[in-house]
Write a protein that holds these residues in place. Structure first.
Motif, PDB file in Angstrom:
ATOM      1  N   ALA A  92       4.080  -7.771  10.838  1.00 36.21           N
ATOM      2  CA  ALA A  92       3.920  -8.417  12.135  1.00 36.21           C
ATOM      3  C   ALA A  92       4.918  -7.716  13.048  1.00 36.21           C
ATOM      4  O   ALA A  92       5.980  -7.284  12.591  1.00 36.21           O
ATOM      5  CB  ALA A  92       4.210  -9.908  12.041  1.00 36.21           C
ATOM      6  N   CYS A  93       4.582  -7.583  14.342  1.00 33.77           N
ATOM      7  CA  CYS A  93       5.337  -6.659  15.197  1.00 33.77           C
ATOM      8  C   CYS A  93       6.726  -7.170  15.571  1.00 33.77           C
ATOM      9  O   CYS A  93       7.621  -6.393  15.853  1.00 33.77           O
ATOM     10  CB  CYS A  93       4.518  -6.323  16.435  1.00 33.77           C
ATOM     11  SG  CYS A  93       4.488  -7.639  17.672  1.00 33.77           S
ATOM     12  N   GLY A  94       6.901  -8.506  15.610  1.00 35.79           N
ATOM     13  CA  GLY A  94       8.202  -9.049  15.989  1.00 35.79           C
ATOM     14  C   GLY A  94       8.439  -9.081  17.490  1.00 35.79           C
ATOM     15  O   GLY A  94       9.455  -9.592  17.951  1.00 35.79           O
ATOM     16  N   GLN A  95       7.492  -8.499  18.261  1.00 31.84           N
ATOM     17  CA  GLN A  95       7.724  -8.364  19.704  1.00 31.84           C
ATOM     18  C   GLN A  95       6.753  -9.156  20.566  1.00 31.84           C
ATOM     19  O   GLN A  95       7.058  -9.468  21.709  1.00 31.84           O
ATOM     20  CB  GLN A  95       7.592  -6.888  20.092  1.00 31.84           C
ATOM     21  CG  GLN A  95       8.571  -5.992  19.366  1.00 31.84           C
ATOM     22  CD  GLN A  95       8.344  -4.520  19.684  1.00 31.84           C
ATOM     23  OE1 GLN A  95       8.083  -4.152  20.826  1.00 31.84           O
ATOM     24  NE2 GLN A  95       8.461  -3.678  18.677  1.00 31.84           N
ATOM     25  N   CYS A  96       5.588  -9.463  20.033  1.00 36.55           N
ATOM     26  CA  CYS A  96       4.551 -10.113  20.853  1.00 36.55           C
ATOM     27  C   CYS A  96       4.894 -11.599  21.042  1.00 36.55           C
ATOM     28  O   CYS A  96       5.766 -12.131  20.354  1.00 36.55           O
ATOM     29  CB  CYS A  96       3.188  -9.951  20.168  1.00 36.55           C
ATOM     30  SG  CYS A  96       3.009 -10.955  18.692  1.00 36.55           S
ATOM     31  N   PRO A  97       4.228 -12.266  21.982  1.00 35.29           N
ATOM     32  CA  PRO A  97       4.543 -13.681  22.221  1.00 35.29           C
ATOM     33  C   PRO A  97       4.423 -14.548  20.948  1.00 35.29           C
ATOM     34  O   PRO A  97       5.258 -15.419  20.724  1.00 35.29           O
ATOM     35  CB  PRO A  97       3.510 -14.098  23.272  1.00 35.29           C
ATOM     36  CG  PRO A  97       3.178 -12.832  24.001  1.00 35.29           C
ATOM     37  CD  PRO A  97       3.263 -11.746  22.972  1.00 35.29           C
ATOM     38  N   ALA A  98       3.406 -14.291  20.121  1.00 31.72           N
ATOM     39  CA  ALA A  98       3.248 -15.104  18.904  1.00 31.72           C
ATOM     40  C   ALA A  98       4.432 -14.905  17.969  1.00 31.72           C
ATOM     41  O   ALA A  98       5.026 -15.875  17.473  1.00 31.72           O
ATOM     42  CB  ALA A  98       1.939 -14.736  18.190  1.00 31.72           C
ATOM     43  N   CYS A  99       4.800 -13.655  17.733  1.00 33.05           N
ATOM     44  CA  CYS A  99       5.940 -13.367  16.858  1.00 33.05           C
ATOM     45  C   CYS A  99       7.223 -13.991  17.416  1.00 33.05           C
ATOM     46  O   CYS A  99       8.001 -14.610  16.693  1.00 33.05           O
ATOM     47  CB  CYS A  99       6.137 -11.857  16.707  1.00 33.05           C
ATOM     48  SG  CYS A  99       4.986 -11.086  15.562  1.00 33.05           S
ATOM     49  N   ARG A 100       7.427 -13.831  18.733  1.00 26.89           N
ATOM     50  CA  ARG A 100       8.659 -14.351  19.358  1.00 26.89           C
ATOM     51  C   ARG A 100       8.706 -15.862  19.299  1.00 26.89           C
ATOM     52  O   ARG A 100       9.779 -16.460  19.341  1.00 26.89           O
ATOM     53  CB  ARG A 100       8.768 -13.851  20.797  1.00 26.89           C
ATOM     54  CG  ARG A 100       8.950 -12.351  20.862  1.00 26.89           C
ATOM     55  CD  ARG A 100       8.853 -11.850  22.284  1.00 26.89           C
ATOM     56  NE  ARG A 100      10.009 -12.192  23.069  1.00 26.89           N
ATOM     57  CZ  ARG A 100      10.988 -11.351  23.373  1.00 26.89           C
ATOM     58  NH1 ARG A 100      10.924 -10.107  22.958  1.00 26.89           N
ATOM     59  NH2 ARG A 100      11.993 -11.738  24.109  1.00 26.89           N
ATOM     60  N   LEU A 106       0.117 -15.121  13.564  1.00 27.23           N
ATOM     61  CA  LEU A 106      -0.884 -14.967  14.629  1.00 27.23           C
ATOM     62  C   LEU A 106      -0.706 -13.641  15.380  1.00 27.23           C
ATOM     63  O   LEU A 106      -1.353 -13.411  16.406  1.00 27.23           O
ATOM     64  CB  LEU A 106      -0.792 -16.137  15.612  1.00 27.23           C
ATOM     65  CG  LEU A 106      -0.899 -17.548  14.999  1.00 27.23           C
ATOM     66  CD1 LEU A 106      -0.806 -18.614  16.082  1.00 27.23           C
ATOM     67  CD2 LEU A 106      -2.199 -17.708  14.224  1.00 27.23           C
ATOM     68  N   CYS A 107       0.171 -12.783  14.881  1.00 31.14           N
ATOM     69  CA  CYS A 107       0.439 -11.499  15.545  1.00 31.14           C
ATOM     70  C   CYS A 107      -0.832 -10.652  15.599  1.00 31.14           C
ATOM     71  O   CYS A 107      -1.450 -10.383  14.578  1.00 31.14           O
ATOM     72  CB  CYS A 107       1.527 -10.745  14.780  1.00 31.14           C
ATOM     73  SG  CYS A 107       1.839  -9.095  15.443  1.00 31.14           S
ATOM     74  N   PRO A 108      -1.215 -10.205  16.808  1.00 32.92           N
ATOM     75  CA  PRO A 108      -2.437  -9.390  16.896  1.00 32.92           C
ATOM     76  C   PRO A 108      -2.283  -8.009  16.262  1.00 32.92           C
ATOM     77  O   PRO A 108      -3.282  -7.362  15.950  1.00 32.92           O
ATOM     78  CB  PRO A 108      -2.699  -9.285  18.404  1.00 32.92           C
ATOM     79  CG  PRO A 108      -1.448  -9.730  19.083  1.00 32.92           C
ATOM     80  CD  PRO A 108      -0.622 -10.511  18.118  1.00 32.92           C
TER      81      PRO A 108
HETATM   82 ZN   LIG Z   1       3.549  -9.714  16.839  1.00 32.04          ZN
END
Ligand SMILES: [Zn+2]
Ligand SMILES: [Zn+2]
Length: 336
Positions: A92-100, A106-108
């Motif tokens: 998971a990217c750790g940067q998108c709104p879902a991750c944050r 739910l990370c795209p």
């Molecule tokens: Zn993410």
């Protein structure tokens, strides 16, 4: 190494020798001990999800357990010999709104084991250490495999619901997900009502810890549930739009129906039926890495092991066919 490879959708998997995955500095190489066969795998190999962008060929399987064989230079928390599991979420990217917002599942940009990167239908599997989970002592690596998907799927909404001691939790459908839902909800102290279809699973549901059992063949499940006072939480694990419709009247005041099954057909809901009683319908998708670690420890502490059939990796096409026909009793696990 031996692997079962999906080379074309809608065709049997090809059992063949493939090169062992090479391990990057942040990865671990795992010797597979068990890989659960999830309904999602069937959707994948049958091509139902072809537009998800699964690269072919792909090795399916996202309920993987095994032992670390090699750890990359940068891996600090795991070493060769450690018992581990690899779930669906592998990045998971750790940067998108879902991750944050703490909802990394739910990370795209998510990478999914056995769907967008190679999974566990193989003698060895590679995964980033950051998304590999230690399996606590006391859990058998073969039977624990389905915890990595089925287990987390039912555990997350129960955990999110807060203190369930004395609350009524209904589990609709006693299969791969539902049998774990009953066990975990009972271990959390909930009053558990199992919703089955036909009497065959009555004894099993009670053995798993259900305090009451409803047979939806006798009368609509929601009606029976409402007569018992209604449920605070319903986990819908059966793949049936009809069951979904039937369950809604079984919600008690402020009750929540959580959809855990990929029901792809339309269902009827009368919005006013939600208004009175402030009822909610929600979805829940696997869980976070923290949910996973908590679930694994909870399962070990409470002796919760999935009930599985074991099958050698080479027989995977038969297992998938039996699943298509609804003949897998609860969960099948492939062994090397
Ligand atoms: Zn993410
Ligand atoms: Zn799954």
């Amino acid at each position: 190494m031996k692997a079962a490879v999906c080379e074309a959708f809608g065709k049997p998997l090809v059992i063949k020798d493939v090169p062992e995955p090479s391990v990057g500095p942040d990865d671990v190489l795992i010797r597979m001990k068990g890989c659960g066969v999830c309904h999602s795998d069937l959707h994948l190999v049958d091509g139902d999800w072809a537009d998800w962008g699964t690269p072919l060929p792909i090795i399916p399987g996202h309920e993987v357990t095994g032992v670390v064989e090699k750890a990359g230079d940068q891996v600090t928390g795991l070493k060769p010999g450690d018992p581990v599991g690899v779930p669906w979420m592998q990045y998971a990217c750790g940067q998108c709104p879902a991750c944050r917002a703490g909802a990394e599942m739910l990370c795209p940009a998510q990478k999914s084991t056995g769907v967008t990167v190679h999974g566990g239908y193989a003698e060895r599997v590679k995964a980033p250490a950051a998304f590999t989970h230690r399996i606590p002592e006391g859990l058998d690596l073969v039977t624990a495999a389905p915890l990595l998907c089925a287990g987390i799927t039912v555990y997350s909404p129960l955990r999110r619901a807060g203190n369930l001691a004395g609350k009524t939790v209904a589990v609709a459908g006693i299969g791969g997900l539902g049998h774990l839902g009953v066990r975990i909800a009972a271990a959390m102290g909930a009053h558990v009502v199992a919703i089955i279809r036909g009497e065959e699973k009555d004894a099993l549901a009670r053995e798993l810890g259900a305090h009451e059992v409803i047979d939806s063949r006798k009368e609509k499940a929601g009606k029976q549930l409402a007569r018992k006072g209604g449920a605070d939480l319903i986990l819908l694990t059966g793949i049936s739009a009809k069951l979904f419709e039937e369950c809604i009247p079984g919600l008690g005041p402020n009750g929540t129906l959580v959809v855990l099954a990929a029901i792809a057909e339309p269902a009827k809901v009368i919005p006013a039926a939600l208004l009175t009683g402030q009822k909610r319908i929600a979805g829940s998708l696997i869980g976070t890495r923290d949910d996973m670690d908590a679930m694994l420890r909870f399962a070990a502490d409470h002796g919760i092991a999935p009930i599985v059939e074991r099958h050698p990796l080479g027989t995977v096409n038969d297992v998938l066919e039996r699943m298509r026909q609804g003949k897998i009793r609860l969960r099948a696990v492939l062994t090397p």
